[in-house]
Design an enzyme around this catalytic site. Structure first.
Site, PDB file in Angstrom:
ATOM      1  N   GLU A  45     -63.703 100.596 -21.565  1.00  0.00           N
ATOM      2  CA  GLU A  45     -63.595 102.034 -21.833  1.00  0.00           C
ATOM      3  C   GLU A  45     -62.474 102.343 -22.823  1.00  0.00           C
ATOM      4  O   GLU A  45     -61.545 101.551 -23.016  1.00  0.00           O
ATOM      5  CB  GLU A  45     -63.400 102.808 -20.530  1.00  0.00           C
ATOM      6  N   HIS A 152     -69.893 100.611 -24.470  1.00  0.00           N
ATOM      7  CA  HIS A 152     -68.915 100.214 -23.455  1.00  0.00           C
ATOM      8  C   HIS A 152     -69.237 100.864 -22.119  1.00  0.00           C
ATOM      9  O   HIS A 152     -69.987 101.850 -22.043  1.00  0.00           O
ATOM     10  CB  HIS A 152     -67.503 100.618 -23.901  1.00  0.00           C
ATOM     11  N   CYS A 153     -68.642 100.311 -21.051  1.00  0.00           N
ATOM     12  CA  CYS A 153     -68.649 100.959 -19.741  1.00  0.00           C
ATOM     13  C   CYS A 153     -67.183 101.080 -19.322  1.00  0.00           C
ATOM     14  O   CYS A 153     -66.362 101.546 -20.119  1.00  0.00           O
ATOM     15  CB  CYS A 153     -69.513 100.189 -18.741  1.00  0.00           C
ATOM     16  N   ALA A 154     -66.828 100.713 -18.098  1.00  0.00           N
ATOM     17  CA  ALA A 154     -65.430 100.806 -17.663  1.00  0.00           C
ATOM     18  C   ALA A 154     -64.672  99.532 -18.028  1.00  0.00           C
ATOM     19  O   ALA A 154     -63.783  99.535 -18.875  1.00  0.00           O
ATOM     20  CB  ALA A 154     -65.360 101.086 -16.165  1.00  0.00           C
ATOM     21  N   THR A 160     -72.043  96.871 -19.430  1.00  0.00           N
ATOM     22  CA  THR A 160     -72.000  96.423 -20.816  1.00  0.00           C
ATOM     23  C   THR A 160     -72.515  95.001 -20.960  1.00  0.00           C
ATOM     24  O   THR A 160     -73.221  94.671 -21.925  1.00  0.00           O
ATOM     25  CB  THR A 160     -70.562  96.527 -21.354  1.00  0.00           C
TER      26      THR A 160
END
Length: 260
Positions: A45, A152-154, A160
């Site tokens: 992120e 993206h993710c976290a 991702t």
């Protein structure tokens, strides 16, 4: 040069304020081509992106489009860093985080490592279908969107990681190279752990029995591909779930591949 050596030498990106950033370019396909360099980046992120990190995205990597695979709650709690909205196309979709698996184990109080590992395997078996809308967005952006694209993710390893594995599979990247890319996220294990240190109840995730949540395990991707095999194969998923039949997959390849 193996895909892992290629990854270590040229694909890791230093973008200040995020972790787990790398270029998917250079990975080999089964037909002897390679993924174009500099057009597709994956990361964690971007809420803590610094001014220098933002400048790297814009000036060094020339990112035009950012796809945020995080849930609505995550984006509200940790919104994109200031400045990302200027000159960049930000794309996301709204969904509620489904934490039933986590809540079930959390409620037990005492868990063992094997239970958490089994939970992660179940998550990977379901992710391609539960997050299909986000993965479809990625495919559509690659097909028609402004390049380069960052997604993206976290932590940049699960949602991702699955998104990257799916797209690379569609491009015909070798299975060994897909696994090599996925397992590169293990390099960020300590940085990922640091996200939870001193963070109230989340700090419990640092206990050894919860470690599978923070790790990148080959068995996770094994579980995902086995789920495809049980449902007609990954090409059936591309066509039936994402709406990308053979002709659209060929278009993706035309956009994303180059001669080795």
């Amino acid at each position: 040069m193996s895909s892992m050596n290629l990854s270590a030498a040229t694909r890791l990106l230093a973008i200040e304020g995020t972790i787990n950033a790398r270029d998917l370019g250079g990975l080999p396909t089964d037909d002897g081509r390679r993924v174009r360099r500099g057009v597709l980046i994956r990361s964690a992120e971007l809420d803590k992106l610094t001014d220098r990190g933002l400048a790297a995205l814009r000036d060094q990597h020339c990112v035009a489009t950012i796809l945020d695979l995080r849930s609505t709650r995550e984006r509200t709690k940790r919104p994109p860093a200031n400045g990302l909205h200027s000159g960049l196309t930000l794309v996301h979709y709204d969904y509620a985080t489904s934490s039933a698996d986590m809540e079930r184990l959390w409620a037990k109080g005492e868990v063992i490592h094997a239970e958490v590992h089994a939970m992660m395997l179940d998550i990977y078996r379901r992710l391609p279908w539960e997050q299909a809308e986000g993965f479809r967005l990625l495919f559509e952006l690659v097909e028609t969107g402004r390049m380069p694209i960052l997604f993206h993710c976290a932590a940049g390893k699960d949602r991702t990681g699955v998104a990257a594995a799916l797209l690379l599979s569609a491009l015909g990247v070798t299975r060994d190279a897909i696994y090599d890319d996925f397992l590169m996220s293990e390099r960020c294990f300590e940085a990922n752990r640091a996200r939870f240190a001193g963070n109230g109840a989340d700090a419990l995730l640092l206990r050894a029995e919860w470690e599978p949540i923070l790790r990148t395990d080959r068995a996770y991707l094994d579980a995902m591909f086995a789920a495809f095999d049980a449902r007609g194969g990954v090409e059936f998923y591309f066509a039936g779930t994402l709406g990308f039949d053979a002709s659209r997959i060929e278009q993706l390849r035309a956009v994303m591949l180059e001669a080795a």
